[in-house]
Design an enzyme around this catalytic site. Structure first.
Site, PDB file in Angstrom:
ATOM      1  N   GLU A  90       0.823  -1.198   0.000  1.00  0.00           N
ATOM      2  CA  GLU A  90       0.000   0.000   0.000  1.00  0.00           C
ATOM      3  C   GLU A  90       0.865   1.259   0.000  1.00  0.00           C
ATOM      4  O   GLU A  90       1.928   1.286   0.615  1.00  0.00           O
ATOM      5  CB  GLU A  90      -0.913  -0.004   1.242  1.00  0.00           C
ATOM      6  N   GLU A  92     -10.421   6.207   2.470  1.00  0.00           N
ATOM      7  CA  GLU A  92     -10.946   5.495   3.631  1.00  0.00           C
ATOM      8  C   GLU A  92     -10.840   6.387   4.857  1.00  0.00           C
ATOM      9  O   GLU A  92      -9.886   7.161   4.997  1.00  0.00           O
ATOM     10  CB  GLU A  92     -10.174   4.203   3.872  1.00  0.00           C
TER      11      GLU A  92
END
Length: 458
Positions: free
Chosen positions: A262, A373
Protein backbone atom coordinates in the site's frame (compact mmCIF):
# COMPACT_ATOMS: atom_id res chain seq x y z
CA UNK A 1 -16.19 16.74 -17.82
CA UNK A 2 -17.02 20.04 -19.43
CA UNK A 3 -14.91 22.57 -17.56
CA UNK A 4 -11.23 22.13 -16.90
CA UNK A 5 -8.94 24.11 -14.64
CA UNK A 6 -5.23 24.07 -14.00
CA UNK A 7 -3.55 21.26 -12.09
CA UNK A 8 -0.18 21.69 -10.42
CA UNK A 9 2.08 18.65 -10.26
CA UNK A 10 4.75 18.28 -7.63
CA UNK A 11 6.89 16.60 -10.24
CA UNK A 12 6.99 19.56 -12.64
CA UNK A 13 5.63 22.49 -10.64
CA UNK A 14 4.03 23.74 -13.82
CA UNK A 15 0.41 24.51 -14.62
CA UNK A 16 -1.07 22.08 -17.10
CA UNK A 17 -4.42 22.69 -18.71
CA UNK A 18 -6.68 19.69 -19.04
CA UNK A 19 -9.55 19.41 -21.40
CA UNK A 20 -12.66 17.71 -21.32
CA UNK A 21 -5.26 -23.34 14.69
CA UNK A 22 -3.23 -21.58 17.21
CA UNK A 23 -0.11 -23.38 18.54
CA UNK A 24 1.26 -23.26 22.05
CA UNK A 25 4.09 -21.04 20.80
CA UNK A 26 1.64 -18.56 19.40
CA UNK A 27 -0.33 -18.55 22.65
CA UNK A 28 2.87 -17.78 24.53
CA UNK A 29 3.55 -14.89 22.19
CA UNK A 30 0.07 -13.48 22.75
CA UNK A 31 0.49 -13.70 26.53
CA UNK A 32 3.83 -11.97 26.28
CA UNK A 33 2.36 -9.20 24.16
CA UNK A 34 -0.59 -8.78 26.52
CA UNK A 35 1.73 -8.47 29.52
CA UNK A 36 3.90 -6.00 27.66
CA UNK A 37 0.88 -3.89 26.80
CA UNK A 38 -0.32 -3.86 30.42
CA UNK A 39 3.06 -2.64 31.58
CA UNK A 40 3.44 -0.20 28.74
CA UNK A 41 0.05 1.38 29.24
CA UNK A 42 0.85 2.01 32.89
CA UNK A 43 3.64 4.26 31.71
CA UNK A 44 1.29 5.97 29.25
CA UNK A 45 -1.01 6.79 32.16
CA UNK A 46 1.96 7.98 34.17
CA UNK A 47 3.41 10.12 31.39
CA UNK A 48 0.45 11.33 29.39
CA UNK A 49 -2.41 11.15 31.94
CA UNK A 50 -5.49 9.04 31.49
CA UNK A 51 -7.21 8.68 28.14
CA UNK A 52 -9.31 6.13 26.37
CA UNK A 53 -10.28 4.95 22.93
CA UNK A 54 -12.53 2.47 21.24
CA UNK A 55 -11.00 -0.60 19.67
CA UNK A 56 -11.69 -0.45 15.98
CA UNK A 57 -10.99 -3.65 14.17
CA UNK A 58 -9.57 -3.99 10.67
CA UNK A 59 -12.03 -5.15 8.05
CA UNK A 60 -12.00 -6.73 4.68
CA UNK A 61 -15.17 -6.44 2.73
CA UNK A 62 -16.97 -7.89 -0.28
CA UNK A 63 -18.74 -6.22 -3.15
CA UNK A 64 -19.80 -8.64 -5.88
CA UNK A 65 -16.85 -10.90 -5.02
CA UNK A 66 -14.70 -8.95 -2.55
CA UNK A 67 -13.06 -5.66 -1.78
CA UNK A 68 -10.20 -4.89 0.52
CA UNK A 69 -9.83 -2.20 3.15
CA UNK A 70 -7.11 -1.10 5.53
CA UNK A 71 -7.22 -0.58 9.24
CA UNK A 72 -5.49 2.06 11.34
CA UNK A 73 -3.17 1.97 14.28
CA UNK A 74 -5.58 2.84 17.10
CA UNK A 75 -4.90 3.06 20.82
CA UNK A 76 -6.54 1.21 23.71
CA UNK A 77 -5.87 1.35 27.44
CA UNK A 78 -5.88 -1.98 29.25
CA UNK A 79 -5.56 -3.12 32.86
CA UNK A 80 -2.00 -2.65 34.08
CA UNK A 81 0.19 -4.60 36.46
CA UNK A 82 0.33 -2.57 39.67
CA UNK A 83 3.71 -4.06 40.59
CA UNK A 84 5.26 -2.75 37.37
CA UNK A 85 8.14 -0.28 37.57
CA UNK A 86 7.57 2.59 35.10
CA UNK A 87 11.28 3.30 34.80
CA UNK A 88 11.84 -0.19 33.42
CA UNK A 89 9.24 0.44 30.72
CA UNK A 90 10.86 3.71 29.72
CA UNK A 91 14.07 1.73 29.26
CA UNK A 92 12.19 -0.55 26.86
CA UNK A 93 10.90 2.44 24.92
CA UNK A 94 14.35 3.98 24.67
CA UNK A 95 15.80 0.66 23.57
CA UNK A 96 13.17 0.43 20.83
CA UNK A 97 13.91 3.97 19.71
CA UNK A 98 17.59 3.11 19.40
CA UNK A 99 16.65 0.13 17.26
CA UNK A 100 14.59 2.06 14.73
CA UNK A 101 16.43 5.39 14.85
CA UNK A 102 19.69 4.51 13.16
CA UNK A 103 22.86 6.61 13.54
CA UNK A 104 22.83 9.59 11.23
CA UNK A 105 25.55 11.63 9.59
CA UNK A 106 23.31 14.69 9.28
CA UNK A 107 19.97 15.85 10.72
CA UNK A 108 17.57 18.26 9.03
CA UNK A 109 14.82 20.04 10.97
CA UNK A 110 11.54 20.37 9.12
CA UNK A 111 9.18 23.37 9.55
CA UNK A 112 6.52 20.98 10.90
CA UNK A 113 8.82 19.87 13.73
CA UNK A 114 10.00 16.62 12.16
CA UNK A 115 13.64 15.64 12.44
CA UNK A 116 14.95 13.99 9.29
CA UNK A 117 18.04 11.85 9.87
CA UNK A 118 20.37 11.09 6.99
CA UNK A 119 21.19 7.41 7.53
CA UNK A 120 23.73 5.39 5.58
CA UNK A 121 21.67 3.35 3.14
CA UNK A 122 23.14 0.00 4.21
CA UNK A 123 22.33 0.79 7.87
CA UNK A 124 18.62 1.50 7.36
CA UNK A 125 16.04 -0.63 9.27
CA UNK A 126 15.49 -2.99 6.31
CA UNK A 127 18.92 -4.51 6.79
CA UNK A 128 18.02 -5.75 10.27
CA UNK A 129 16.11 -8.47 8.42
CA UNK A 130 17.98 -11.81 8.55
CA UNK A 131 17.74 -12.24 4.78
CA UNK A 132 19.18 -8.79 4.13
CA UNK A 133 21.99 -8.59 6.70
CA UNK A 134 25.28 -7.68 5.09
CA UNK A 135 23.69 -6.65 1.81
CA UNK A 136 23.33 -3.29 0.12
CA UNK A 137 20.34 -1.80 -1.71
CA UNK A 138 19.79 -2.61 -5.35
CA UNK A 139 20.15 0.40 -7.59
CA UNK A 140 18.27 -0.45 -10.75
CA UNK A 141 14.86 -1.75 -11.72
CA UNK A 142 13.27 -2.29 -15.10
CA UNK A 143 10.57 0.35 -15.27
CA UNK A 144 7.31 -0.58 -17.00
CA UNK A 145 6.95 0.51 -20.60
CA UNK A 146 4.34 3.13 -21.28
CA UNK A 147 2.63 3.97 -24.55
CA UNK A 148 0.89 7.01 -23.03
CA UNK A 149 1.46 10.66 -23.81
CA UNK A 150 2.51 11.62 -20.30
CA UNK A 151 5.76 9.71 -19.84
CA UNK A 152 7.50 11.25 -16.85
CA UNK A 153 10.97 12.73 -17.00
CA UNK A 154 13.55 12.28 -14.26
CA UNK A 155 13.15 15.90 -13.15
CA UNK A 156 12.75 16.23 -9.40
CA UNK A 157 11.17 19.07 -7.48
CA UNK A 158 10.54 19.69 -3.79
CA UNK A 159 7.13 18.58 -2.54
CA UNK A 160 7.84 17.67 1.07
CA UNK A 161 8.07 20.23 3.87
CA UNK A 162 11.41 19.03 5.20
CA UNK A 163 13.20 19.62 1.90
CA UNK A 164 11.94 23.14 1.24
CA UNK A 165 14.96 24.68 2.99
CA UNK A 166 17.07 23.33 0.16
CA UNK A 167 18.92 20.92 2.43
CA UNK A 168 19.20 17.33 1.28
CA UNK A 169 20.76 14.12 2.48
CA UNK A 170 24.14 13.25 0.96
CA UNK A 171 24.53 10.56 -1.63
CA UNK A 172 24.82 7.13 -0.05
CA UNK A 173 22.30 8.01 2.66
CA UNK A 174 18.52 7.99 2.93
CA UNK A 175 16.28 10.47 4.81
CA UNK A 176 14.46 8.83 7.73
CA UNK A 177 11.82 10.60 9.81
CA UNK A 178 13.04 10.27 13.41
CA UNK A 179 10.66 8.46 15.75
CA UNK A 180 10.16 10.23 19.06
CA UNK A 181 9.15 8.97 22.49
CA UNK A 182 5.76 10.66 22.12
CA UNK A 183 5.08 8.72 18.91
CA UNK A 184 5.43 5.40 20.71
CA UNK A 185 3.41 6.58 23.70
CA UNK A 186 0.41 7.15 21.43
CA UNK A 187 0.41 3.49 20.35
CA UNK A 188 -1.27 0.60 22.18
CA UNK A 189 2.04 -1.14 22.89
CA UNK A 190 5.66 -1.05 21.84
CA UNK A 191 5.20 -4.29 19.90
CA UNK A 192 2.26 -2.84 17.99
CA UNK A 193 3.79 0.58 17.30
CA UNK A 194 3.80 1.28 13.59
CA UNK A 195 1.57 -1.69 12.87
CA UNK A 196 -2.09 -2.24 12.32
CA UNK A 197 -4.10 -3.84 15.09
CA UNK A 198 -4.13 -7.63 15.01
CA UNK A 199 -7.71 -8.85 14.75
CA UNK A 200 -9.56 -11.60 12.89
CA UNK A 201 -10.16 -10.57 9.30
CA UNK A 202 -13.78 -9.65 8.66
CA UNK A 203 -15.73 -9.43 5.44
CA UNK A 204 -18.34 -6.80 6.28
CA UNK A 205 -18.58 -3.05 6.57
CA UNK A 206 -21.55 -2.82 8.91
CA UNK A 207 -19.41 -2.19 11.97
CA UNK A 208 -15.92 -1.29 13.16
CA UNK A 209 -16.15 2.21 11.79
CA UNK A 210 -14.36 1.89 8.44
CA UNK A 211 -15.93 3.68 5.50
CA UNK A 212 -14.70 3.77 1.93
CA UNK A 213 -15.07 5.21 -1.52
CA UNK A 214 -12.98 3.15 -3.90
CA UNK A 215 -12.39 2.05 -7.46
CA UNK A 216 -11.03 -1.41 -8.14
CA UNK A 217 -10.20 -4.03 -10.74
CA UNK A 218 -10.09 -7.79 -10.24
CA UNK A 219 -10.29 -10.99 -12.26
CA UNK A 220 -6.80 -10.92 -13.80
CA UNK A 221 -3.13 -11.15 -12.92
CA UNK A 222 -1.64 -7.74 -12.12
CA UNK A 223 2.03 -6.86 -11.84
CA UNK A 224 1.57 -3.32 -10.60
CA UNK A 225 -0.44 -0.15 -10.89
CA UNK A 226 -0.08 3.60 -11.26
CA UNK A 227 -2.23 6.64 -10.49
CA UNK A 228 -2.08 10.36 -9.85
CA UNK A 229 -3.68 11.24 -6.51
CA UNK A 230 -5.04 14.65 -5.56
CA UNK A 231 -3.58 15.76 -2.19
CA UNK A 232 -5.68 17.55 0.44
CA UNK A 233 -5.50 18.16 4.19
CA UNK A 234 -8.84 16.74 5.37
CA UNK A 235 -10.08 17.51 8.85
CA UNK A 236 -9.80 14.51 11.21
CA UNK A 237 -12.11 14.87 14.21
CA UNK A 238 -10.05 13.10 16.86
CA UNK A 239 -6.79 11.27 17.47
CA UNK A 240 -8.38 7.85 17.07
CA UNK A 241 -9.56 8.44 13.51
CA UNK A 242 -7.74 8.93 10.22
CA UNK A 243 -8.34 9.88 6.62
CA UNK A 244 -6.33 8.43 3.76
CA UNK A 245 -6.14 8.15 0.01
CA UNK A 246 -4.07 5.31 -1.36
CA UNK A 247 -3.47 2.47 -3.76
CA UNK A 248 -3.58 -1.21 -2.72
CA UNK A 249 -1.84 -4.11 -4.52
CA UNK A 250 -3.53 -7.25 -3.21
CA UNK A 251 -3.23 -11.04 -3.37
CA UNK A 252 -4.35 -13.98 -1.24
CA UNK A 253 -7.59 -15.52 -0.07
CA UNK A 254 -8.67 -12.66 2.26
CA UNK A 255 -8.00 -14.97 5.19
CA UNK A 256 -4.85 -15.11 7.28
CA UNK A 257 -2.74 -15.31 4.11
CA UNK A 258 -3.69 -11.89 2.76
CA UNK A 259 -0.79 -10.05 1.10
CA UNK A 260 -0.92 -6.31 0.45
CA UNK A 261 1.37 -3.49 -0.58
CA UNK A 262 0.00 0.00 0.00
CA UNK A 263 1.09 3.58 -0.69
CA UNK A 264 -0.52 7.00 -0.71
CA UNK A 265 -1.10 9.90 1.65
CA UNK A 266 -2.76 9.91 5.06
CA UNK A 267 -3.72 12.23 7.91
CA UNK A 268 -3.26 10.20 11.10
CA UNK A 269 -2.92 12.17 14.37
CA UNK A 270 -2.18 9.01 16.30
CA UNK A 271 0.66 7.83 14.11
CA UNK A 272 2.27 11.22 13.47
CA UNK A 273 0.94 13.52 16.20
CA UNK A 274 -0.45 16.15 13.83
CA UNK A 275 -2.88 16.76 10.98
CA UNK A 276 -0.51 17.07 8.01
CA UNK A 277 -1.10 14.85 4.99
CA UNK A 278 1.90 12.53 4.81
CA UNK A 279 3.31 10.18 2.21
CA UNK A 280 3.12 6.64 3.62
CA UNK A 281 3.61 3.00 2.78
CA UNK A 282 2.49 -0.29 4.35
CA UNK A 283 2.89 -4.00 3.69
CA UNK A 284 1.78 -7.31 5.20
CA UNK A 285 1.91 -10.98 4.19
CA UNK A 286 -0.43 -12.39 6.86
CA UNK A 287 -3.43 -10.05 7.03
CA UNK A 288 -1.75 -7.65 9.49
CA UNK A 289 -1.16 -10.33 12.12
CA UNK A 290 2.60 -10.38 12.67
CA UNK A 291 4.26 -9.05 9.53
CA UNK A 292 4.62 -5.60 8.08
CA UNK A 293 4.53 -2.01 9.25
CA UNK A 294 4.13 1.58 8.20
CA UNK A 295 6.97 3.28 6.40
CA UNK A 296 10.42 2.28 7.73
CA UNK A 297 9.29 1.32 11.24
CA UNK A 298 10.40 -2.31 10.82
CA UNK A 299 12.73 -4.29 8.59
CA UNK A 300 11.25 -4.86 5.15
CA UNK A 301 11.09 -1.99 2.67
CA UNK A 302 14.49 -1.07 1.24
CA UNK A 303 14.81 2.63 0.44
CA UNK A 304 17.19 3.68 -2.32
CA UNK A 305 16.40 7.41 -2.68
CA UNK A 306 18.10 10.24 -0.75
CA UNK A 307 15.53 12.95 -1.53
CA UNK A 308 12.20 11.51 -0.31
CA UNK A 309 11.35 10.84 3.35
CA UNK A 310 8.60 8.27 3.82
CA UNK A 311 6.23 9.52 6.51
CA UNK A 312 7.08 13.17 5.87
CA UNK A 313 4.49 15.87 5.27
CA UNK A 314 3.48 16.78 1.73
CA UNK A 315 3.26 20.44 0.76
CA UNK A 316 1.56 22.31 -0.78
CA UNK A 317 -1.93 20.79 -0.74
CA UNK A 318 -5.00 21.43 -2.86
CA UNK A 319 -7.52 24.08 -1.88
CA UNK A 320 -11.22 24.49 -2.60
CA UNK A 321 -11.65 26.54 -5.78
CA UNK A 322 -7.89 27.05 -5.75
CA UNK A 323 -4.71 25.32 -6.81
CA UNK A 324 -4.94 21.59 -7.34
CA UNK A 325 -1.89 19.47 -6.50
CA UNK A 326 -1.45 15.79 -7.12
CA UNK A 327 1.24 13.16 -6.70
CA UNK A 328 2.01 10.23 -8.95
CA UNK A 329 2.55 6.82 -7.38
CA UNK A 330 3.49 3.60 -9.14
CA UNK A 331 4.09 0.15 -7.64
CA UNK A 332 5.29 -2.64 -9.90
CA UNK A 333 7.07 -5.99 -9.90
CA UNK A 334 10.54 -5.91 -11.41
CA UNK A 335 10.63 -8.82 -13.89
CA UNK A 336 14.38 -9.32 -13.35
CA UNK A 337 14.56 -9.79 -9.56
CA UNK A 338 10.87 -10.11 -8.67
CA UNK A 339 10.90 -7.31 -6.09
CA UNK A 340 8.05 -4.79 -5.85
CA UNK A 341 9.31 -1.28 -6.55
CA UNK A 342 7.82 2.08 -5.56
CA UNK A 343 8.01 5.25 -7.60
CA UNK A 344 6.86 8.56 -6.17
CA UNK A 345 6.71 11.59 -8.39
CA UNK A 346 8.35 12.08 -11.74
CA UNK A 347 10.18 8.84 -12.42
CA UNK A 348 11.96 8.82 -9.04
CA UNK A 349 12.54 5.39 -7.52
CA UNK A 350 11.95 5.37 -3.77
CA UNK A 351 12.88 1.73 -3.10
CA UNK A 352 11.47 -1.78 -3.06
CA UNK A 353 9.80 -4.51 -1.05
CA UNK A 354 11.93 -7.69 -1.44
CA UNK A 355 9.94 -10.58 -2.89
CA UNK A 356 10.83 -12.89 0.03
CA UNK A 357 8.62 -10.78 2.32
CA UNK A 358 5.54 -12.21 0.64
CA UNK A 359 3.82 -15.46 -0.23
CA UNK A 360 1.12 -14.80 -2.83
CA UNK A 361 2.74 -11.59 -4.02
CA UNK A 362 5.85 -13.51 -5.00
CA UNK A 363 3.82 -14.10 -8.10
CA UNK A 364 1.27 -11.51 -9.08
CA UNK A 365 -1.57 -9.51 -7.57
CA UNK A 366 -5.20 -10.56 -7.99
CA UNK A 367 -6.69 -7.14 -7.27
CA UNK A 368 -5.80 -3.48 -7.47
CA UNK A 369 -7.76 -0.92 -5.48
CA UNK A 370 -7.63 2.87 -5.41
CA UNK A 371 -9.49 5.35 -3.22
CA UNK A 372 -10.25 6.83 0.16
CA UNK A 373 -10.95 5.50 3.63
CA UNK A 374 -11.79 7.00 7.01
CA UNK A 375 -12.48 5.67 10.50
CA UNK A 376 -15.77 6.67 12.10
CA UNK A 377 -15.55 6.29 15.90
CA UNK A 378 -19.08 7.71 16.37
CA UNK A 379 -18.19 10.00 19.24
CA UNK A 380 -21.24 11.00 21.29
CA UNK A 381 -23.26 8.53 19.22
CA UNK A 382 -23.09 10.54 16.00
CA UNK A 383 -21.32 9.93 12.73
CA UNK A 384 -17.90 11.52 12.60
CA UNK A 385 -17.23 14.79 10.81
CA UNK A 386 -13.84 13.47 9.66
CA UNK A 387 -13.50 14.39 6.01
CA UNK A 388 -12.49 12.14 3.15
CA UNK A 389 -10.45 13.74 0.41
CA UNK A 390 -11.40 17.40 0.10
CA UNK A 391 -14.41 17.00 2.37
CA UNK A 392 -16.75 17.56 -0.56
CA UNK A 393 -18.86 15.11 -2.55
CA UNK A 394 -17.80 13.78 -5.94
CA UNK A 395 -20.52 15.67 -7.78
CA UNK A 396 -18.85 19.01 -7.16
CA UNK A 397 -16.15 18.09 -9.66
CA UNK A 398 -12.78 19.58 -10.43
CA UNK A 399 -11.33 22.09 -7.99
CA UNK A 400 -13.74 21.09 -5.27
CA UNK A 401 -13.85 17.29 -5.05
CA UNK A 402 -10.75 15.11 -4.71
CA UNK A 403 -9.77 12.76 -7.52
CA UNK A 404 -7.65 9.90 -8.80
CA UNK A 405 -6.70 10.12 -12.48
CA UNK A 406 -4.73 8.21 -15.12
CA UNK A 407 -5.41 4.87 -13.46
CA UNK A 408 -3.30 2.14 -15.05
CA UNK A 409 -2.15 -1.40 -14.31
CA UNK A 410 1.04 -3.27 -15.22
CA UNK A 411 0.51 -6.42 -17.30
CA UNK A 412 2.52 -9.64 -17.64
CA UNK A 413 4.79 -7.98 -20.20
CA UNK A 414 5.80 -5.16 -17.82
CA UNK A 415 3.72 -2.66 -19.74
CA UNK A 416 1.47 0.04 -18.31
CA UNK A 417 -1.99 -0.32 -19.79
CA UNK A 418 -5.31 1.46 -19.22
CA UNK A 419 -7.97 -0.14 -17.03
CA UNK A 420 -10.74 -1.93 -18.88
CA UNK A 421 -13.15 -2.89 -16.11
CA UNK A 422 -12.96 -0.30 -13.33
CA UNK A 423 -15.76 -0.65 -10.76
CA UNK A 424 -16.53 1.98 -8.12
CA UNK A 425 -18.10 1.59 -4.68
CA UNK A 426 -19.03 3.87 -1.81
CA UNK A 427 -20.29 1.86 1.14
CA UNK A 428 -21.81 4.92 2.90
CA UNK A 429 -22.75 7.20 -0.03
CA UNK A 430 -24.65 9.70 2.12
CA UNK A 431 -21.39 10.39 3.94
CA UNK A 432 -18.77 9.84 1.23
CA UNK A 433 -19.43 9.05 -2.43
CA UNK A 434 -17.64 8.34 -5.71
CA UNK A 435 -18.23 8.94 -9.43
CA UNK A 436 -16.09 7.37 -12.14
CA UNK A 437 -15.40 8.40 -15.72
CA UNK A 438 -13.02 8.21 -18.66
CA UNK A 439 -11.74 10.77 -21.15
CA UNK A 440 -8.87 11.33 -23.56
CA UNK A 441 -6.58 13.24 -21.20
CA UNK A 442 -7.28 11.78 -17.75
CA UNK A 443 -7.96 8.24 -18.94
CA UNK A 444 -9.76 6.33 -16.21
CA UNK A 445 -10.50 8.62 -13.29
CA UNK A 446 -12.92 9.18 -10.45
CA UNK A 447 -13.96 11.90 -8.04
CA UNK A 448 -14.62 10.80 -4.45
CA UNK A 449 -14.94 11.94 -0.85
CA UNK A 450 -17.31 13.85 1.40
CA UNK A 451 -17.80 15.69 4.67
CA UNK A 452 -18.97 12.85 6.88
CA UNK A 453 -21.72 13.95 9.22
CA UNK A 454 -24.44 15.98 7.49
CA UNK A 455 -28.25 16.01 7.24
CA UNK A 456 -28.25 12.72 5.35
CA UNK A 457 -25.36 11.15 7.28
CA UNK A 458 -25.94 10.97 11.00
Amino acid sequence: MDNWCFVHHYTTRQCQCYCTTTTTQEEDQELQEEEETRSYNYTKIHVMASRYSKNISPIIYIFVFFLFSVCPVLSSLEQFNQSFNPSDDMKIIKSHLMKINKPSIKTIKSPDGDLIDCVLSHQQPAFDHPQLKGQKPLELAERPRSSGHNINSMEFENFQLWSMSGETCPEGTIPVRRTKEQDILRASSIRRFGRKIKRPVRRDTTSNGHEHAVGYVTGDQYYGAKASINVWAPKVTNQYEFSLSQMWVISGSFGDDLNTIEAGWQVSPELYGDNYPRFFTYWTSDAYQATGCYNLLCSGFVQTNNRIAIGAAISPTSSYNGGQYDISIMIWKDPKHGHWWLEFGSGVLVGYWPSFLFTHLRGSASMIQFGGEIVNSRGNGFHTSTQMGSGHFAGEGFGKASYFRNLQVVDWDNSLIPLSNLKVLADHPNCYDIQGGINRVWGNYFYYGGPGRNQRCS
